[in-house]
Design an enzyme around this catalytic site. Structure first.
Site: not given
Length: 380
Positions: A151, A318, A351
């Site tokens: 991320s 995601d 995610h």
């Protein structure tokens, strides 16, 4: 697999000013970090793990005398785990502007004698990477075997290859993107407005008033948490399950279990996270865009990373950092004839999959670190 056991945070003070992308600078700052494993005699087996929005330097292990203090990536880092601390020396650094020990808005501004609050300088992904490089200098580490992040941490890992390419052997970028989409910036802005418009925010100087803008933090976290989960995982976990046996026909009370879950997440977040830190970190996410310095040409940006080995991982569900964004990175690397492996993993979690233990995902990372060990001489 063995556990790391108890770990102890360390702190390093830096007196020299750190120039920031904004044109400002910050001096007299501290970075809090943790290390796991042993640095080999050649100092060649160091791996830097970069953290995401609400994480910290506490990547793995536990703290002595504290319950529920397990590191945020403990399922990945440790003896015999994919990032094997019997082989690698792993470093986790808390970024500037955070609320977990490194200098941030909650600390005293030496110019005023009061907490920085909203006056803390705006920091970027590039600023964090430069600060991390200074810490490596202090630790006597000239070159990393690898830099790893998921991320926002993945953005830092990518930035390392562009700002300090001579100091990185491999980059592992997981569930990340070369820049935020307009939709992602929009989510961040709604979250920031929830905080800024909280009456307890006081323009970012709420410390002096003895209050915390918890209402805004709760809403910000609820918005963010929705984007971390896939529709399938939310449906499987909650569906349309009611909290009570019957509908209450209320527009304000909790009716569905998903509402209860989001409120719980928001309440928990508001108890430990700093509002100014949230604003800083989400803005750093917004600003990251290495292609912007090359007329929007991502391949031109990654020309600086030639000679580094890349391993890019995405997850099919995601939607915040979709596989399409990872493929943009891969294409830019391929256009530069840079060595890259890419894994697009079918995982139902959205995610958040990059934080979870998944046999296929961890298998990919284990294989990547085995290749890195072979390339660097095997570590210890």
């Amino acid at each position: 697999m063995a556990s790391l056991g108890h770990v102890t945070p360390q702190s390093k003070h830096f007196a020299a000013p750190l120039p920031l992308r904004s044109g400002a600078s910050i001096a007299g700052y501290d970075l809090v970090y943790e290390t796991y494993g042993t640095l080999d005699a050649r100092r060649s087996n160091a791996v830097l793990v970069c953290h995401a929005l609400n994480a910290s330097h506490h990547v793995a292990g536990t703290y002595a005398g504290q319950e529920r203090s397990e590191g945020w990536w403990d399922n990945l880092v440790g003896p015999g785990k994919p990032l094997d601390t019997d082989r690698y020396f792993v470093i986790g650094v808390n970024n500037l502007g955070s609320c977990f020990g490194s200098t941030g808005p909650m600390h005293v501004n030496p110019a005023t004698g009061r907490p920085w609050g909203a006056d803390f300088p705006v920091v970027t992904v590039e600023d964090w990477v430069d600060a991390q490089a200074r810490l490596l200098d202090a630790l006597g580490i000239e070159r990393l075997a690898a830099v790893l992040g998921g991320s926002l941490g993945g953005m830092q890992a990518l930035s390392w290859t562009l700002r300090h390419p001579q100091r990185v052997g491999h980059c592992i970028a997981v569930a990340t993107a070369p820049s935020l989409s307009a939709q992602n910036i929009a989510f961040n802005e709604v979250a920031r407005r929830a905080i800024i418009t909280d009456p307890d925010f006081h323009g970012g100087h709420f410390y002096a008033h003895g209050v915390v803008p918890k209402r805004g933090l709760r809403v910000a976290r609820m918005i963010g948490h929705i984007t971390y989960l896939s529709d399938d995982s939310m449906e499987q976990k909650f569906g349309r399950a009611l909290r009570a046996a019957e509908l209450g026909y209320s527009t304000q009370d909790i009716e569905f279990q998903i509402e209860s879950y989001l409120r719980y997440q928001g309440d928990k977040f508001s108890e430990y996270f700093d509002a100014n830190t949230y604003l800083l970190i989400t803005r750093a996410l917004d600003y990251f865009d290495p292609a912007s310095e090359h007329g929007g040409d991502l391949a031109a940006a990654f020309a600086a990373a030639r000679g580094i080995g890349f391993h890019v991982v995405s997850f099919t569900t995601d939607w915040r950092f979709s596989p399409a964004r990872s493929r943009e990175i891969v294409k830019a690397l391929v256009d530069n004839r840079i060595d890259v492996s890419y894994a697009e993993i079918a995982a139902p979690h959205g995610h958040d999959a990059f934080l979870l233990e998944d046999t296929r995902y961890h298998g990919v990372l284990r294989a990547a670190f085995q290749r890195i060990a072979a390339a660097t001489g095997g570590g210890r």
